[in-house]
Design a protein around this motif. Structure first.
Motif, PDB file in Angstrom:
ATOM      1  N   THR A  29       0.844  -1.199   0.000  1.00  0.00           N
ATOM      2  CA  THR A  29       0.000   0.000   0.000  1.00  0.00           C
ATOM      3  C   THR A  29       0.872   1.239   0.000  1.00  0.00           C
ATOM      4  N   ARG A  85      -6.362   5.831   9.101  1.00  0.00           N
ATOM      5  CA  ARG A  85      -7.345   4.745   9.100  1.00  0.00           C
ATOM      6  C   ARG A  85      -7.998   4.598  10.473  1.00  0.00           C
ATOM      7  N   GLU A  91      -9.821   6.241   2.749  1.00  0.00           N
ATOM      8  CA  GLU A  91      -8.668   5.714   2.012  1.00  0.00           C
ATOM      9  C   GLU A  91      -8.103   6.700   1.004  1.00  0.00           C
ATOM     10  N   SER A  92      -8.525   7.947   1.075  1.00  0.00           N
ATOM     11  CA  SER A  92      -7.975   8.989   0.216  1.00  0.00           C
ATOM     12  C   SER A  92      -6.998   9.803   1.063  1.00  0.00           C
ATOM     13  N   THR A 108      -4.924   7.370  -3.564  1.00  0.00           N
ATOM     14  CA  THR A 108      -5.749   6.290  -3.025  1.00  0.00           C
ATOM     15  C   THR A 108      -5.137   4.963  -3.438  1.00  0.00           C
ATOM     16  N   GLU A 112      -7.686  -3.537  -3.870  1.00  0.00           N
ATOM     17  CA  GLU A 112      -8.620  -3.750  -2.771  1.00  0.00           C
ATOM     18  C   GLU A 112      -7.898  -4.178  -1.491  1.00  0.00           C
ATOM     19  N   HIS A 115      -6.708  -1.519   0.956  1.00  0.00           N
ATOM     20  CA  HIS A 115      -7.663  -0.691   1.689  1.00  0.00           C
ATOM     21  C   HIS A 115      -7.859  -1.236   3.094  1.00  0.00           C
TER      22      HIS A 115
END
Length: 160
Positions: A29, A85, A91-92, A108, A112, A115
């Protein structure tokens, strides 16, 4: 000496904090967000060709450059991602807050799995597959307690 013990203890805590952020935020991520942010930090020269191969080369150069830039250091970025989070802020991510860039753009995660906490097996099991969520944290807690017990036991043995 006691100074050595304090130093070792501090390094142990720093290592644990660094590892914790790396576990609670999927490593890929941060890589994904870093690549997106480096395009903002170091844009392609004006008038450069839109050749996909050339853009991949630029992305590689930006990525290497980011590895030597403190703003993109993984442990700190992981903590900032985690705190956002935990605040429930979505998630932006603002590149200004995440990487201290002089821009109001947002990035972002593209995948998936990047996230939230879906990279943790028990979260994915519970959210996607409707299974129980307690086995993962229970096992982790048990292993942490066992390692603490073994650590204390080893200290008693070595000091005797």
């Amino acid at each position: 000496t006691s100074a050595t013990r304090v130093l070792v203890g501090c390094l142990f805590l720093l290592g644990g904090a660094t590892a914790l952020s790396g576990v609670l935020v999927e490593y890929t991520t941060n890589l994904d967000l870093t690549v997106q942010a480096t395009r903002i930090a170091w844009p392609a020269p004006p008038g450069s060709a839109l050749d996909p191969a050339a853009e991949l080369v630029r992305d590689d150069e930006r990525f290497v450059r980011a590895k030597f830039d403190w703003r993109f250091a993984a442990p700190w970025a992981h903590w900032r991602i985690l705190f956002q989070r935990l605040r429930g802020a979505g998630e932006s991510f603002s590149v200004r807050e995440l990487y201290f860039l002089d821009s109001d753009e947002r990035v972002t995660p593209q995948w998936e799995r990047g996230h939230g906490f879906l990279h943790l097996a028990w979260v994915d099991l519970h959210q996607r597959l409707r299974g129980p969520s307690w086995p993962g944290p229970s096992l982790c807690s048990s292993l942490l307690l066992l390692s603490g017990f073994l650590f204390l036991r080893a200290r008693k043995t070595s000091s005797a």
